[in-house]
Design a protein around this motif. Structure first.
Motif, mmCIF file in Angstrom:
data_model
loop_
_atom_site.group_PDB
_atom_site.id
_atom_site.type_symbol
_atom_site.label_atom_id
_atom_site.label_comp_id
_atom_site.label_asym_id
_atom_site.label_seq_id
_atom_site.Cartn_x
_atom_site.Cartn_y
_atom_site.Cartn_z
ATOM 1 N N ASP A 50 -31.773 4.864 -2.253
ATOM 2 C CA ASP A 50 -33.041 4.131 -2.280
ATOM 3 C C ASP A 50 -34.200 5.127 -2.360
ATOM 4 O OD1 ASP A 50 -35.308 2.610 -1.868
ATOM 5 O OD2 ASP A 50 -34.503 1.511 -0.150
ATOM 6 N N PRO A 51 -34.974 5.101 -3.453
ATOM 7 C CA PRO A 51 -36.097 6.046 -3.592
ATOM 8 C C PRO A 51 -37.095 5.983 -2.440
ATOM 9 C CG PRO A 51 -35.685 4.900 -5.667
ATOM 10 C CD PRO A 51 -34.850 4.219 -4.627
ATOM 11 N N LYS A 52 -37.214 4.807 -1.795
ATOM 12 C CA LYS A 52 -38.159 4.669 -0.687
ATOM 13 C C LYS A 52 -37.677 5.414 0.560
ATOM 14 C CE LYS A 52 -39.904 0.175 -2.215
ATOM 15 N NZ LYS A 52 -40.037 -1.274 -1.873
ATOM 16 N N LYS A 53 -36.367 5.612 0.678
ATOM 17 C CA LYS A 53 -35.815 6.294 1.847
ATOM 18 C C LYS A 53 -35.645 7.793 1.609
ATOM 19 C CE LYS A 53 -33.224 2.389 3.786
ATOM 20 N NZ LYS A 53 -33.323 1.370 2.747
ATOM 21 N N ILE A 54 -35.337 8.173 0.363
ATOM 22 C CA ILE A 54 -35.092 9.583 0.043
ATOM 23 C C ILE A 54 -36.329 10.417 0.348
ATOM 24 C CG2 ILE A 54 -34.590 11.210 -1.826
ATOM 25 C CD1 ILE A 54 -33.024 8.851 -3.164
ATOM 26 N N GLY A 55 -36.112 11.496 1.080
ATOM 27 C CA GLY A 55 -37.210 12.386 1.441
ATOM 28 C C GLY A 55 -37.835 12.076 2.781
ATOM 29 N N THR A 56 -37.492 10.918 3.367
ATOM 30 C CA THR A 56 -38.009 10.585 4.692
ATOM 31 C C THR A 56 -37.119 11.195 5.764
ATOM 32 O OG1 THR A 56 -36.785 8.497 4.794
ATOM 33 C CG2 THR A 56 -39.008 8.434 3.835
ATOM 34 N N ASN A 57 -37.623 11.225 6.979
ATOM 35 C CA ASN A 57 -36.912 11.865 8.083
ATOM 36 C C ASN A 57 -36.202 10.831 8.941
ATOM 37 O OD1 ASN A 57 -36.723 13.010 10.978
ATOM 38 N ND2 ASN A 57 -37.184 14.812 9.753
ATOM 39 N N LEU A 58 -34.968 11.111 9.291
ATOM 40 C CA LEU A 58 -34.206 10.235 10.188
ATOM 41 C C LEU A 58 -33.547 11.097 11.254
ATOM 42 C CD1 LEU A 58 -33.024 7.540 11.059
ATOM 43 C CD2 LEU A 58 -31.294 7.754 9.265
ATOM 44 N N ASN A 59 -34.075 11.009 12.458
ATOM 45 C CA ASN A 59 -33.538 11.743 13.615
ATOM 46 C C ASN A 59 -33.395 13.242 13.331
ATOM 47 O OD1 ASN A 59 -32.696 11.837 16.290
ATOM 48 N ND2 ASN A 59 -30.542 11.586 15.767
ATOM 49 N N GLY A 60 -34.417 13.802 12.711
ATOM 50 C CA GLY A 60 -34.432 15.243 12.484
ATOM 51 C C GLY A 60 -33.807 15.709 11.187
#
Length: 218
Positions: free
Chosen positions: A122-132
């Protein structure tokens, strides 16, 4: 400790009880309880004292008759059997609601694993941070796995996507899966180690038990 030849003969039902022993003994250790008998464990855990002794005897003699078990020692021994300090590298694929919950709230390090990468398409999720960890594009899977060499993959993706991705992961050398989809990887890859987690099955089992209890009421 037992030798590996004997360990191969231990049933999965015994293996599946070990995490519960480990979790409960950790709780006792944190409460400052130093010693406990199989009878006391039985009263607290719902297993018979005989079952507890039989389970633990599969891995060697940990207690003393008339004295019981040293809580910290037994907890450490079961932890060693489970391999909780191994720190196996793993990746998580699928950063939807389930994947996010697992990555955020599960302590992989305490369970024997080290989460090194999270992937989604998902382009909206790629590059975001999840638990470090930065969520990576699934297109990076091959290069990432070549570099870091994870041994296990957590699959939090729809069933329709699992076959293709499991084929790709298997080709990369990953043979171990924590699988939250309804696709049975082990049917295709017989040498893979797969733990299938079916939340619906668990919920329906609870539904049955409630219905069964209600049907027995006068």
């Amino acid at each position: 400790m037992i030798n590996m030849a004997k360990r191969e003969n231990i049933s999965m039902s015994v293996i599946r009880r070990l995490p519960r022993y480990y979790r409960f003994l950790n709780h006792l250790k944190n409460k400052g309880i130093n010693r406990i008998s199989s009878k006391e464990l039985s009263a607290k855990m719902g297993f018979t004292a005989s079952q507890i002794r039989q389970d633990l005897n599969c891995f060697g003699g940990f207690g003393q008759q008339g004295y019981g078990y040293i809580v910290e020692q037994l907890c450490d021994e079961i932890g060693n059997i489970l391999g909780v300090s191994n720190g196996y590298k793993c990746i998580l694929i699928g950063a939807g609601n389930l994947g996010q919950a697992i990555a955020s709230h599960l302590s992989f390090e305490a369970q024997g694993f080290h989460l090194t990468g999270i992937f989604d398409n998902d382009p909206k999720k790629i590059g975001t941070n999840l638990n470090g960890l930065v969520i990576r594009d699934t297109a990076e899977l091959e290069s990432f796995c070549k570099e870091t060499q994870p041994v296990m993959a957590v699959l939090c993706i729809p069933r329709a996507a699992v076959e293709r991705l499991s084929d790709q992961l298997y080709a990369m050398g990953i043979r171990n899966f924590w699988n939250f989809s309804h696709y049975d990887i082990a049917m295709k890859y017989h040498d893979a180690i797969v733990e299938n987690v079916h939340l619906n099955d668990s919920l329906m089992t609870l539904c049955y038990r409630i219905s069964d209890q209600n049907s027995q009421k006068p």
